[in-house]
Enzyme design. Sequence first.
Site, PDB file in Angstrom:
ATOM      1  N   HIS A 124      89.644  76.476  66.889  1.00 16.10           N
ATOM      2  CA  HIS A 124      90.442  76.329  68.106  1.00 16.10           C
ATOM      3  C   HIS A 124      91.937  76.208  67.808  1.00 16.10           C
ATOM      4  O   HIS A 124      92.766  76.779  68.528  1.00 16.10           O
ATOM      5  CB  HIS A 124      89.960  75.116  68.908  1.00 16.10           C
ATOM      6  CG  HIS A 124      88.634  75.329  69.567  1.00 16.10           C
ATOM      7  ND1 HIS A 124      88.442  76.259  70.560  1.00 16.10           N
ATOM      8  CD2 HIS A 124      87.422  74.740  69.366  1.00 16.10           C
ATOM      9  CE1 HIS A 124      87.186  76.237  70.958  1.00 16.10           C
ATOM     10  NE2 HIS A 124      86.539  75.329  70.247  1.00 16.10           N
ATOM     11  N   SER A 141      84.449  69.839  72.633  1.00 16.98           N
ATOM     12  CA  SER A 141      83.957  70.386  71.371  1.00 16.98           C
ATOM     13  C   SER A 141      83.407  69.311  70.446  1.00 16.98           C
ATOM     14  O   SER A 141      83.900  68.176  70.431  1.00 16.98           O
ATOM     15  CB  SER A 141      85.099  71.120  70.648  1.00 16.98           C
ATOM     16  OG  SER A 141      85.631  72.155  71.438  1.00 16.98           O
TER      17      SER A 141
END
Length: 435
Positions: A375, A287
């Site tokens: 997340h 990410s």
Amino acid sequence: MLDELKSAARRFTDDRALRSLLLDCRRLLSERGEANSVAIAKGLVERLGSLPAEQQQPFFEHLSREFSPDPAAVLQVAQAYAEQPNADNLIRLTRLAEPPRQELMRRINRAPGGTASLVRMRHALLQRLPRQPELRSVEADLLHLLSSWFNPGFLQLRRVDWDSPAQLLEQIIRHEAVHEIDGWDDLRRRLQPDRRCFAFFHPQLPSEPLIFVEVALLPQMPAAIAPLIDKRSQPLGPSTYKVAAFYSISNCQPGLRGVSLGNFLIKRVAEELQREWPQLRCFCTLSPIPSLAAWLAREAEMTVPDTVKPAVRGRLIGAHALLQQQCGGDWSVLSQPARLAALPEDAQQALLRLAAFHLVHNTCGPQGDPVARFHLDNGARLERLNLHADLSRKGLKQSFGLMVNYLYDLDEVEAHHEAFVAGEVAHSRAVAKLI
């Protein structure tokens, strides 16, 4: 003179069309309208779809003013409920406090194309809110209803592959928001056997993906994005699949911003992949850290909360000073590939230390990174930071090339989510050592 007459005629026509539109909204809410709701709603859907931009503002303003609850009636019933908090008074209060425009939206939603029309309406509202905050109540009503109608229980998970309809594949290319898809060859590589793409669909929007995620099946946790999106790379064989890495997640419907979709998508896809490939034991992401460079640029002097231990405080202040010295006070030079590659090892460790601190200590606050928040709130654990992981122009500008792995331990996601809600970021020992 002629231009003035034409302008006046257009205004008269626009005003008449707006009055007619609002009249149909009131008809739809009336008792007679309820009996003919589908026909009236169908007409409204068509007219809302062709509503010119200059008429949207007065229409939304009318929705805000004229389709709100009656304050006097709400106050009267609220006082009755305060004096006698019984079920009847609560039901009356709930009915009166609900804005009539919510029922209007429900009835519009019954018509063919109604759901898509309301999603587009919210997108238009979101664009206007910075200039017209008084429309927040209308937007909040739409968000409330769309959150119910797009509940994950109603959504369909479908795999997107090379045999999917061309229209769908074109939408994947167009809506990819993290790592741009460079044409059909690039997309084809992302859909080969060691890659997966999954999307959520709604029954009322069967040909339009709501959100999609791209996954790479790998032998180990990835440390850089370039190998994952290299369209010239060769697919790996199934015997090598040990890790499923989520490397891109993109929303396709801006009108659904704020409606929780992505968290459920990742969990559903992880379960789907584990059924297909039981040997998969690691589910992680690769990410970006889109807030890192901007955060460092704001920190002229490193500010560390009083709750941080003195030894940690000293290391952070030292890391900040070292990096400032290396870039001459201009953080943007770290977005230059040559300057970044030339950083000495102690400066690279300083960059990792500051990034780890930012993700662990700032994510729960107003300066928190949006991807990290997504997340971690979804139950992931901050697992590893990677230097020189994204050397694209965007990656260098946003995070000086750093990327992060978040680990989804399916047995621990609930505990990690609860910890995050309580203000704690679940992170690995490796990340803790960086700080």
